[in-house]
Write an enzyme that holds these catalytic residues in place. Structure first.
Site, PDB file in Angstrom:
ATOM      1  N   LYS A 167    -120.608  46.020 -72.399  1.00 17.66           N
ATOM      2  CA  LYS A 167    -121.095  47.144 -71.277  1.00 17.66           C
ATOM      3  C   LYS A 167    -119.789  48.001 -71.160  1.00 17.66           C
ATOM      4  O   LYS A 167    -119.110  48.390 -72.180  1.00 17.66           O
ATOM      5  CB  LYS A 167    -121.409  46.684 -70.114  1.00 17.66           C
ATOM      6  CG  LYS A 167    -122.619  45.384 -70.571  1.00 17.66           C
ATOM      7  CD  LYS A 167    -123.195  44.938 -69.494  1.00 17.66           C
ATOM      8  CE  LYS A 167    -124.362  44.043 -69.926  1.00 17.66           C
ATOM      9  NZ  LYS A 167    -125.351  43.495 -68.996  1.00 17.66           N
TER      10      LYS A 167
ATOM     11  N   GLU B 199    -134.357  39.976 -73.322  1.00 20.06           N
ATOM     12  CA  GLU B 199    -133.519  39.620 -72.276  1.00 20.06           C
ATOM     13  C   GLU B 199    -134.390  39.915 -71.227  1.00 20.06           C
ATOM     14  O   GLU B 199    -134.524  41.119 -70.372  1.00 20.06           O
ATOM     15  CB  GLU B 199    -132.506  40.919 -72.313  1.00 20.06           C
ATOM     16  CG  GLU B 199    -131.418  40.831 -73.548  1.00 20.06           C
ATOM     17  CD  GLU B 199    -130.341  41.350 -73.343  1.00 20.06           C
ATOM     18  OE1 GLU B 199    -129.095  40.521 -73.380  1.00 20.06           O
ATOM     19  OE2 GLU B 199    -130.214  42.530 -73.021  1.00 20.06           O
TER      20      GLU B 199
HETATM   21  P1  PGA Z   1    -125.414  38.950 -69.204  1.00 19.93           P
HETATM   22  O1  PGA Z   1    -125.741  40.263 -69.732  1.00 19.93           O
HETATM   23  O2  PGA Z   1    -124.958  37.913 -69.896  1.00 19.93           O
HETATM   24  O3  PGA Z   1    -124.316  39.406 -68.157  1.00 19.93           O
HETATM   25  O4  PGA Z   1    -126.516  38.612 -68.179  1.00 19.93           O
HETATM   26  C1  PGA Z   1    -126.363  40.138 -70.950  1.00 19.93           C
HETATM   27  C2  PGA Z   1    -126.876  41.663 -71.308  1.00 19.93           C
HETATM   28  O5  PGA Z   1    -127.076  42.356 -70.682  1.00 19.93           O
HETATM   29  O6  PGA Z   1    -126.889  41.825 -72.752  1.00 19.93           O
END
Ligand code: PGA
Length: 255
Positions: A11, A170
């Site tokens: 991110k 997701e």
């Molecule tokens: P997370 O994010 O593992 O922090 O929940 C997953 C993603 O958004 O790909």
């Protein structure tokens, strides 16, 4: 047999210095691992644009696939602030996240935008990871399957050949919240995605497409999730930022 894939999504995190530190620690651990066992699970890291070159340079052996978190659908033009797939290919990028729920939410990406991006990736030989998943409200209303079907149908609209496509399931309510889908919930969504791909394409295409789970995946839950037949790996946000956690996920990945 589908090859396992452990993917990290950084991110909007990390500096160049932190990227170098991450890679030197993580690669060092992989080097130890490989003394006893083969590296039979693929690894990919989706880093911010500013870190792509640093990540490529750190990853000299090319074992880790480096990808971007988005692309623009057009190959060039007056699109201020955008980056095209062939620009990424030009510096050696071979994969991209497409349609992550945060981009759907904050950048208003819809399934039509997403299908154009998937098409561009496939044309440019960049592996697209198509992200799909329902919100909590949609799950509570029993709309999970309907949402997944629409995202797949419209997101893959008119693309005849989906070679190399990876799908990431997701559930939006599990991303960054610490809440994880139970292995049964995740497996049933993955099976539904695979069956939908079978309806849209052929069964051999559906059988070879890897489907990753994402949403608060971490060292303590990766094993029970990846031991399900249709869960071929993970797309990991928070836990991919720490080389110890990410490596321990690699070790615990069920094979
Ligand atoms: P997370 O994010 O593992 O922090 O929940 C997953 C993603 O958004 O790909």
């Amino acid at each position: 047999m589908r090859k396992g894939l452990l993917a990290g999504n950084w991110k909007m995190h990390k500096s160049k210095k932190e990227t170098k530190e991450f890679f030197s620690s993580f690669i060092n651990k992989l080097d130890q691992f490989k003394k006893d066992r083969p590296l039979d699970i693929e690894i990919a890291l989706f880093v911010p644009y500013t870190l792509l070159e640093a990540a490529l340079n750190q990853n000299a052996g090319n074992f880790i696939k480096i990808g971007s978190q988005n692309i623009h659908a057009e190959s060039k033009g007056a699109y201020t602030g955008e980056i095209s797939a062939n620009m990424l290919k030009d510096i050696g990028i071979t994969a991209a996240l497409i349609g992550h729920s945060e981009r759907r939410q904050y950048n208003n990406e819809n399934n039509q935008d997403i299908s154009k991006k998937i098409e561009t990736c496939l044309r440019e030989n960049i592996t697209p990871i198509l992200c799909v998943g329902e919100t909590l409200e949609q799950r509570d209303r029993n709309q999970t399957e309907e949402v997944l079907k629409t995202q797949l149908q419209e997101g893959l609209n008119s693309i005849s050949d989906i070679k190399d496509l990876v799908v990431a399931y997701e559930p939006v309510w599990a991303i960054g919240t610490g809440k994880t889908a139970t292995p049964d919930m995740a497996e049933s969504a993955h099976l539904y995605i695979r069956n939908t791909l079978m309806e849209l394409y052929r069964s051999d295409v559906s059988e070879k497409t890897r489907i990753l789970y994402g949403g608060s995946m971490k060292p303590s839950n990766i094993k029970e999730l990846t031991q399900n037949k249709n869960i071929d790996g993970g797309l990991v946000g928070g836990a991919s930022l720490d080389p110890d956690d990410f490596y321990s996920m690699y070790e615990r990945f069920h094979r």
